[in-house]
Write a protein that holds these residues in place. Structure first.
Motif, PDB file in Angstrom:
ATOM      1  N   LEU A   1       0.826  -1.210   0.000  1.00 45.40           N
ATOM      2  CA  LEU A   1       0.000   0.000   0.000  1.00 45.40           C
ATOM      3  C   LEU A   1       0.861   1.261   0.000  1.00 45.40           C
ATOM      4  N   ALA A   2       2.036   1.180   0.626  1.00 45.53           N
ATOM      5  CA  ALA A   2       2.934   2.341   0.646  1.00 45.53           C
ATOM      6  C   ALA A   2       3.388   2.703  -0.759  1.00 45.53           C
ATOM      7  N   ILE A   3       3.645   1.696  -1.593  1.00 46.61           N
ATOM      8  CA  ILE A   3       4.059   1.970  -2.982  1.00 46.61           C
ATOM      9  C   ILE A   3       2.944   2.677  -3.739  1.00 46.61           C
ATOM     10  N   LYS A   4       1.727   2.284  -3.463  1.00 46.13           N
ATOM     11  CA  LYS A   4       0.574   2.853  -4.164  1.00 46.13           C
ATOM     12  C   LYS A   4       0.273   4.285  -3.708  1.00 46.13           C
TER      13      LYS A   4
ATOM     14  N   ARG B   1       0.369   8.167  -2.816  1.00 50.05           N
ATOM     15  CA  ARG B   1       1.016   9.305  -3.452  1.00 50.05           C
ATOM     16  C   ARG B   1       1.192  10.504  -2.516  1.00 50.05           C
ATOM     17  N   HIS B   2       0.600  10.447  -1.334  1.00 49.05           N
ATOM     18  CA  HIS B   2       0.785  11.511  -0.356  1.00 49.05           C
ATOM     19  C   HIS B   2       2.027  11.187   0.473  1.00 49.05           C
ATOM     20  N   PHE B   3       2.904  12.171   0.672  1.00 46.17           N
ATOM     21  CA  PHE B   3       4.217  11.925   1.273  1.00 46.17           C
ATOM     22  C   PHE B   3       4.097  11.307   2.675  1.00 46.17           C
ATOM     23  N   LYS B   4       3.374  11.974   3.580  1.00 42.87           N
ATOM     24  CA  LYS B   4       3.302  11.468   4.953  1.00 42.87           C
ATOM     25  C   LYS B   4       2.481  10.186   5.047  1.00 42.87           C
ATOM     26  N   ARG B   5       1.449  10.054   4.224  1.00 35.19           N
ATOM     27  CA  ARG B   5       0.660   8.813   4.284  1.00 35.19           C
ATOM     28  C   ARG B   5       1.484   7.629   3.792  1.00 35.19           C
ATOM     29  N   ARG B   6       2.381   7.858   2.827  1.00 33.63           N
ATOM     30  CA  ARG B   6       3.272   6.774   2.398  1.00 33.63           C
ATOM     31  C   ARG B   6       4.148   6.327   3.571  1.00 33.63           C
ATOM     32  N   LEU B   7       4.680   7.274   4.319  1.00 37.48           N
ATOM     33  CA  LEU B   7       5.496   6.923   5.473  1.00 37.48           C
ATOM     34  C   LEU B   7       4.659   6.258   6.559  1.00 37.48           C
ATOM     35  N   ALA B   8       3.377   6.639   6.659  1.00 36.80           N
ATOM     36  CA  ALA B   8       2.490   6.004   7.641  1.00 36.80           C
ATOM     37  C   ALA B   8       2.281   4.532   7.309  1.00 36.80           C
ATOM     38  N   TYR B   9       2.082   4.211   6.035  1.00 30.45           N
ATOM     39  CA  TYR B   9       1.953   2.797   5.644  1.00 30.45           C
ATOM     40  C   TYR B   9       3.260   2.051   5.908  1.00 30.45           C
ATOM     41  N   SER B  10       4.376   2.726   5.711  1.00 31.30           N
ATOM     42  CA  SER B  10       5.667   2.125   6.040  1.00 31.30           C
ATOM     43  C   SER B  10       5.751   1.787   7.527  1.00 31.30           C
ATOM     44  N   THR B  11       5.241   2.687   8.363  1.00 33.50           N
ATOM     45  CA  THR B  11       5.222   2.442   9.804  1.00 33.50           C
ATOM     46  C   THR B  11       4.379   1.215  10.134  1.00 33.50           C
ATOM     47  N   ILE B  12       3.226   1.092   9.507  1.00 35.30           N
ATOM     48  CA  ILE B  12       2.366  -0.081   9.732  1.00 35.30           C
ATOM     49  C   ILE B  12       3.139  -1.355   9.431  1.00 35.30           C
ATOM     50  N   SER B  13       3.826  -1.373   8.296  1.00 35.60           N
ATOM     51  CA  SER B  13       4.599  -2.543   7.904  1.00 35.60           C
ATOM     52  C   SER B  13       5.671  -2.868   8.934  1.00 35.60           C
ATOM     53  N   ASN B  14       6.416  -1.860   9.360  1.00 39.66           N
ATOM     54  CA  ASN B  14       7.534  -2.093  10.269  1.00 39.66           C
ATOM     55  C   ASN B  14       7.089  -2.433  11.682  1.00 39.66           C
ATOM     56  N   LEU B  15       5.950  -1.948  12.102  1.00 39.57           N
ATOM     57  CA  LEU B  15       5.419  -2.353  13.402  1.00 39.57           C
ATOM     58  C   LEU B  15       5.122  -3.844  13.420  1.00 39.57           C
ATOM     59  N   SER B  16       4.659  -4.375  12.300  1.00 36.20           N
ATOM     60  CA  SER B  16       4.389  -5.813  12.250  1.00 36.20           C
ATOM     61  C   SER B  16       5.672  -6.629  12.161  1.00 36.20           C
ATOM     62  N   TYR B  17       6.785  -6.029  11.714  1.00 39.35           N
ATOM     63  CA  TYR B  17       8.078  -6.702  11.858  1.00 39.35           C
ATOM     64  C   TYR B  17       8.296  -7.057  13.330  1.00 39.35           C
ATOM     65  N   MET B  18       8.031  -6.059  14.185  1.00 38.28           N
ATOM     66  CA  MET B  18       8.262  -6.232  15.617  1.00 38.28           C
ATOM     67  C   MET B  18       7.306  -7.263  16.200  1.00 38.28           C
ATOM     68  N   LEU B  19       6.018  -7.167  15.832  1.00 38.30           N
ATOM     69  CA  LEU B  19       5.035  -8.120  16.355  1.00 38.30           C
ATOM     70  C   LEU B  19       5.358  -9.540  15.915  1.00 38.30           C
TER      71      LEU B  19
ATOM     72  N   GLY C   1       4.972  24.075   1.227  1.00 36.54           N
ATOM     73  CA  GLY C   1       3.518  24.043   1.189  1.00 36.54           C
ATOM     74  C   GLY C   1       2.966  22.922   0.332  1.00 36.54           C
ATOM     75  N   SER C   2       3.804  21.961  -0.034  1.00 28.40           N
ATOM     76  CA  SER C   2       3.397  20.842  -0.880  1.00 28.40           C
ATOM     77  C   SER C   2       3.310  19.559  -0.055  1.00 28.40           C
ATOM     78  N   SER C   3       2.514  18.601  -0.541  1.00 25.21           N
ATOM     79  CA  SER C   3       2.297  17.371   0.222  1.00 25.21           C
ATOM     80  C   SER C   3       2.441  16.099  -0.594  1.00 25.21           C
ATOM     81  N   TYR C   4       2.423  16.207  -1.919  1.00 27.67           N
ATOM     82  CA  TYR C   4       2.367  15.008  -2.754  1.00 27.67           C
ATOM     83  C   TYR C   4       3.709  14.731  -3.423  1.00 27.67           C
ATOM     84  N   LEU C   5       3.896  13.474  -3.812  1.00 30.51           N
ATOM     85  CA  LEU C   5       5.191  13.033  -4.296  1.00 30.51           C
ATOM     86  C   LEU C   5       5.599  13.707  -5.601  1.00 30.51           C
ATOM     87  N   TYR C   6       4.656  13.963  -6.483  1.00 31.22           N
ATOM     88  CA  TYR C   6       5.023  14.591  -7.758  1.00 31.22           C
ATOM     89  C   TYR C   6       5.548  16.011  -7.535  1.00 31.22           C
TER      90      TYR C   6
END
Length: 491
Positions: free
Chosen positions: A292-295, A297-315, A355-360
């Motif tokens: 989902l992180a690859i999909k 396009r919002h900068f912080k939301r991409r990092l949020a999906y990355s966090t979800i993935s890495n938290l499950s590494y720990m679990l 003032g920008s938020s998206y990857l493009y």
């Protein structure tokens, strides 16, 4: 020093933060507010380190509801790890917040709740039993809702409602587990290897464990309770960085560790369906969220999906129920916190300045914000698992823990980790490529040759976390030895 003194670093930021609201500093009185806020968190961090070295390793009862339901505090190796981790990060991110929040309104409210959250998190760290941890755990949820809601726009209101619904729902699942383990446990206190004593395994207690795993796992964003985290990224970056990349989400992982290793114990759960189901969900989440992180396009939301993935590494590592798995999970909790702090702070600096938020909109900005995106790239290499960075150390140990667990799901999880690392390289390093090597004709900053101003108060914490990323990648031995002692129950 008596464990009773553990109340001081817990209550001090809670009271000091609350007092900031009636003080009524005006919006333009930034200097006074900043000095007050930074002084509070620095003093709290100093108190934490005094407690870590001076307090006796015994339990003190603060208040008793009944024979076993009481508020107790103590400190052990696991509490030292989490408390030491946040005590270093909080003062640094507070500096970042001063610059980020400079032009915003209602700063008294923001910094008040931001400071109070520090005390709540320390309460989770120093809890001596499930009841105490649950009380502070849910207070942490309540005090962070206003931070998600801060901007008061439509997106913030929706995010705050979703965050509240998920965390309160998780609390109801976790409460059942707290009652069951406290009532049937021998002492009710946390004990390495489990505190259920001679209690015979039963389906009811296994059900209670699964309820607890997913209840506390809500904050750790395990599937299917992950959706609140990307939505909550509408909050100010100091909130998403410290609270939703470290303090809040790691409190979820911390609570699961307490449940697995200090309440039930590996011998009680090993080989049961109560182990296999959480393992399976953790493996699925770490791959699913990376995709989902690859999909995104919002900068912080991409990092949020990355966090979800890495938290499950720990679990996943914790649920392997091996000392090596616990060591690897705690190592990734620490190292991922350092890496993700750097990534979120870099993303926030870009969003704040441009003032920008998206990857493009990132195309070509690396030449205008060279320091910010240089540190972003270093953190991305670390999160991917490139040697010489701390992320490689923890990911290597995670894979080894899975392969050496002797379990089929452990081996599957190890290969899932490798796949997730490949996906991580795509969703993190592609941002750096956009920043420094944009496709011809897409550089949004080509017409301007002047560098964009990179605020010093933002660069300081970014640089510190970047340097820690490298130091702990080259010389992780002291941390590894400390984590081994925790994982083997020696401290």
């Amino acid at each position: 020093m008596s464990p009773l003194f553990l109340l001081i670093p817990i209550l001090f930021p809670m009271v000091a933060g609350f007092l900031l609201i009636p003080i009524g500093l005006k919006a333009e009185e930034d200097r006074k507010r900043n000095l007050y806020a930074e002084a509070v968190v620095v003093v709290t961090s100093v108190l934490v380190w005094v407690m870590l070295f001076a307090v006796k390793r015994e339990t003190v009862e603060i208040y008793s509801f009944s024979r076993r339901f009481s508020i107790d505090l103590s400190i052990d190796g696991l509490g030292c790890l989490f408390a030491g981790m946040i005590s270093i990060m909080w003062p640094l991110v507070m500096l970042y917040a001063f610059e980020y929040m400079r032009e915003t309104k209602r700063k008294n409210m923001f910094f008040a709740f931001y400071i109070m959250t520090y005390g709540m998190t320390l309460g989770v760290c120093f809890a001596a039993n499930m009841v105490t941890m649950y009380v502070f755990y849910e207070m942490l949820s309540l005090v962070t809702i206003p931070l998600v809601f801060y901007y008061e726009d439509r997106d913030s209101r929706f995010a705050a409602r979703k965050y509240a619904a998920y965390t309160i729902g998780g609390a109801s699942l976790g409460f059942f587990t707290v009652v069951m383990t406290t009532y049937f446990g021998e002492s009710g206190a946390f004990l390495y290897g489990g505190s259920l004593g001679e209690l015979e395994p039963s389906r009811l207690m296994q059900i209670a464990f699964v309820f607890g795993f997913f209840g506390f796992g809500v904050k750790a964003a395990v599937f299917p309770f992950h959706d609140w985290l990307p939505t909550a990224s509408v909050a100010p970056t100091p909130v998403t960085a410290l609270l939703h990349a470290v303090a809040v989400v790691n409190s979820g992982v911390f609570a699961v560790v307490r449940l697995v290793w200090y309440t039930y114990g590996p011998d009680y759960l090993a080989g049961t369906w109560a182990q296999r189901i959480p393992l399976a969900f953790s493996i699925f989440t770490l791959v699913f969220a990376a995709a989902l992180a690859i999909k995104e396009r919002h900068f912080k939301r991409r990092l949020a999906y990355s966090t979800i993935s890495n938290l499950s590494y720990m679990l996943f590592a914790v649920m392997l129920l091996t000392p090596l798995g616990l060591e690897a999970g705690l190592m990734h909790m620490l190292f991922h916190g350092i890496i993700k702090m750097s990534l979120f702070l870099c993303a926030g600096a870009f969003m704040h300045v441009t003032g920008s938020s998206y990857l493009y909109e990132i195309n070509g900005v690396g030449k205008r914000m060279p320091y910010t995106f240089a540190f972003y790239t270093l953190a991305s290499l670390s999160l991917t698992g490139i040697p010489m960075f701390c992320g490689f150390v923890s990911k290597w140990n995670l894979v080894m823990a899975g392969l050496e667990s002797g379990k089929q799901l452990g081996v599957i999880g190890a290969f899932a980790l490798i796949l997730s690392a490949f996906l991580c390289a795509i969703y993190t390093l592609s941002v750096s490529v956009r920043a420094f090597f944009p496709i011809k004709g897409t550089d949004r900053f080509a017409e301007s040759k002047d560098p964009i101003h990179e605020p010093k108060l933002m660069l300081i914490p970014i640089a510190v976390f970047g340097i820690l990323n490298i130091i702990l990648g080259i010389w992780p031995q002291p941390v590894i030895r400390f984590l081994q002692m925790i994982a083997q129950g020696q401290i």
